[in-house]
Design an enzyme around this catalytic site. Structure first.
Site, PDB file in Angstrom:
ATOM      1  N   HIS A 240      -9.715  27.065  -4.391  1.00 32.23           N
ATOM      2  CA  HIS A 240      -8.535  27.036  -5.505  1.00 32.23           C
ATOM      3  C   HIS A 240      -8.575  25.866  -6.215  1.00 32.23           C
ATOM      4  CE1 HIS A 240      -7.164  29.881  -2.800  1.00 32.23           C
ATOM      5  NE2 HIS A 240      -6.478  29.285  -1.732  1.00 32.23           N
ATOM      6  N   LYS A 331      -2.020  18.994   3.917  1.00 32.51           N
ATOM      7  CA  LYS A 331      -0.768  19.442   4.415  1.00 32.51           C
ATOM      8  C   LYS A 331       0.027  18.568   5.348  1.00 32.51           C
ATOM      9  CE  LYS A 331      -3.258  23.724   5.410  1.00 32.51           C
ATOM     10  NZ  LYS A 331      -2.756  24.610   4.330  1.00 32.51           N
TER      11      LYS A 331
HETATM   12  C1  BG6 Z   1      -4.737  29.619   1.369  1.00 32.19           C
HETATM   13  C2  BG6 Z   1      -5.183  28.483   2.318  1.00 32.19           C
HETATM   14  O1  BG6 Z   1      -5.773  30.139   0.780  1.00 32.19           O
HETATM   15  O2  BG6 Z   1      -3.897  29.156   0.434  1.00 32.19           O
HETATM   16  C3  BG6 Z   1      -4.102  28.128   3.022  1.00 32.19           C
HETATM   17  O3  BG6 Z   1      -5.987  29.116   3.215  1.00 32.19           O
HETATM   18  C4  BG6 Z   1      -2.725  27.466   1.949  1.00 32.19           C
HETATM   19  O4  BG6 Z   1      -4.209  27.035   4.042  1.00 32.19           O
HETATM   20  C5  BG6 Z   1      -2.684  28.584   0.986  1.00 32.19           C
HETATM   21  O5  BG6 Z   1      -1.753  27.191   2.839  1.00 32.19           O
HETATM   22  C6  BG6 Z   1      -1.821  27.793  -0.109  1.00 32.19           C
HETATM   23  O6  BG6 Z   1      -1.424  29.074  -1.030  1.00 32.19           O
HETATM   24  P1  BG6 Z   1      -0.022  28.922  -1.965  1.00 32.19           P
HETATM   25  O7  BG6 Z   1      -0.083  29.978  -2.621  1.00 32.19           O
HETATM   26  O8  BG6 Z   1       1.145  28.806  -0.928  1.00 32.19           O
HETATM   27  O9  BG6 Z   1      -0.131  27.517  -2.473  1.00 32.19           O
END
Ligand code: BG6
Length: 484
Positions: A240, A331
């Site tokens: 991401h 987190k």
């Molecule tokens: C996921 C991760 O790809 O993305 C998670 O595995 C994370 O750990 C999540 O919580 C976050 O996604 P978003 O869309 O809630 O920001």
């Protein structure tokens, strides 16, 4: 805002792992919303496939519950939901055996788009791919969708790519990174490449640094077993955050088409400098009175896996040499807040004197919540009292600028699944991109593993370990506030 929904072609979408968490929480509710919006044609069909021995009726009941859970009552309609459920079927299938494959082969139709969503453990990708081909369920134009994690290092990602390549061409493989489906992430490309305003300033001459923050309040909870083997670097940064970095840093592609965009992103990843150990901070959240700490949730009680990471990296190319990019994710932080901030340099000469203070333009691209884009500009403070300066936001909060409908920003999965049906790979990762991302992250992970570095503890509800602030202070900079 006028709805411009264009229905996609009729399709059969088979969801392997159709009873799993992702299907229930994201894929099926997302499909319901596309159906309710009129984008999913009446001839479309969704086939849930999983090991559980269910009938189509009991699966539909499960989907009804999942959609009701995910979408608030005021935003769903009973009749529409019933019509949506009418598009759903189920097949019990054994991914590693023979059960269910003949039935599935008989279910898929020859004359519609065929897509197969692999919402299962990556260890099953090869089995599914092979059986789809052996049973002639995969047509030449079918598509497969694969979820992250795409490998856990370069070697495993290469293996996975090679396994899939035995059965499907690259044009058929859709590697999802759901951050690319987020509305503001796409808007970032519109802002960069549809305006003349920013591009001339978008380089090391004018940009002091870039900060990318993805802060979460959730802990790892029930995902401890998976997460402990990954950590924030593999779970968030390798995919991401690196995708966000690519979209900020890439050269303008010649066209908004899959390969033109992905070629430019790949060049950014390949130009990333190695990160020095002093420029990486890893952390782990401690327990508080009510919530458990990372180590209580992790697989091993003395785990050294990071639930927080902050790092500084550089890009060795003409545009960016000398401009650091700071990435931070964790987190159990203070707030759920994701933002990209492009911090411009000071004006070259301060004509208003020392007393006016220092002021910087900051372009803030807010991913979630409160999606929007804000440009901080400096103006004169109104009223008498001399030339006093003030920073104010030029605000393009989507909810304010585009009306109430904009507050219902579609979930990333909705957009991405419709792109799969449309056959548009622009917002999906290409195999070489994923491999290049691992080639950059592997040495960093190996480095701290070999050194035996322990993550620094941090309080739940904080902004991460103190060391992260120090990383910024060393360069006379500071992190943007994490606020909801
Ligand atoms: C996921 C991760 O790809 O993305 C998670 O595995 C994370 O750990 C999540 O919580 C976050 O996604 P978003 O869309 O809630 O920001």
């Amino acid at each position: 805002m006028v709805s411009r929904v264009i229905p996609v072609d009729p399709f059969d979408l088979v969801i392997f792992g159709g009873t799993g968490d992702l299907a229930q929480k994201k894929i099926l509710p997302g499909l319901y919303r596309r159906f309710a919006d009129g984008q999913m044609p009446a001839e479309a069909r969704i086939i849930g496939a999983a090991r559980s021995d269910l009938t189509s009726d009991s699966y539909r009941a499960m989907v009804r519950d999942a959609v009701s859970e995910a979408i608030p009552e005021g935003r769903r309609n009973g009749d529409t939901l019933t019509a949506f459920l009418g598009r759903i079927e189920y097949v019990t299938i054994d991914a590693t055996g023979t059960a269910g494959w003949t039935e599935l082969a008989a279910m898929v139709r020859p004359d519609v788009v065929r897509a197969f969503y692999f919402s299962v453990a990556p260890s099953l990708f090869g089995d599914l791919a092979k059986r789809l081909n052996d049973h002639r369920i995969a047509s030449r134009h079918c598509r497969i969708v694969v979820e992250k994690p795409f490998g856990r290092d370069l070697a495993s990602a290469r293996d996975l790519n090679a396994t899939l390549a035995r059965h499907f061409s690259e044009e058929q493989i859709y590697r999802i990174d759901h951050y690319l489906g987020k509305e503001t992430v796409q808007n970032l490309m519109a802002v960069r490449f549809a305006n003349v305003l920013f591009e001339p300033l978008w380089n090391a001459q004018y940009v002091d640094h870039v900060q990318i923050t993805v802060a979460e309040t959730v802990g790892v909870g029930g995902r401890g077993a998976y997460y402990d083997k990954s950590g924030a670097m593999r779970d968030m940064v390798q995919n991401h955050l690196m995708q966000l970095l690519c979209l900020i840093a890439m050269e303008p592609p010649s066209r908004f088409d899959p390969d033109a965009v992905r070629d430019e992103k790949l060049k950014v990843i390949r130009a990333l400098d190695p990160v020095e150990p002093k420029d990486i901070v890893r952390g782990q959240y401690l327990a508080n009175d009510t919530l458990s700490g990372y180590r209580d949730e992790a697989e091993s009680p003395d785990s050294r896996t990071e639930s927080f990471i902050a790092l500084k990296c550089g890009i060795s190319n003409w545009r960016w040499a000398g401009t650091p990019f700071y990435l931070r994710t964790g987190k159990r932080l203070k707030a759920r807040a994701s933002e990209i901030a492009v911090v411009f340099k000071d004006a070259p000469h301060a004509i208003f004197g020392q007393s006016a203070g220092t002021h910087r333009n900051i372009l803030s691209i807010r991913l979630q919540p409160n999606e929007g884009i804000t440009l901080g500009v400096t103006i004169k403070e109104p009223g008498p009292g001399g030339m006093r300066l003030l920073d104010v936001p030029l605000d393009m909060s989507f909810a304010d600028a585009l009306g109430p409908e904009a507050s219902e920003v579609p979930d990333a999965y909705e957009r991405l699944i419709m792109d799969v049906i449309r056959g548009n790979q622009t917002l999906f990762m290409r195999g070489d991109e994923v491999e290049a991302a691992w080639a950059w992250t592997d040495p960093l992970i190996e480095g701290w593993t070999e050194r035996g570095d322990a993550p620094a503890p941090y309080e739940i509800g904080s902004t991460g370990p103190e060391e992260a602030a120090i990383l910024m202070h060393r360069a006379g900079r500071k992190w943007r506030e994490i606020r909801p």
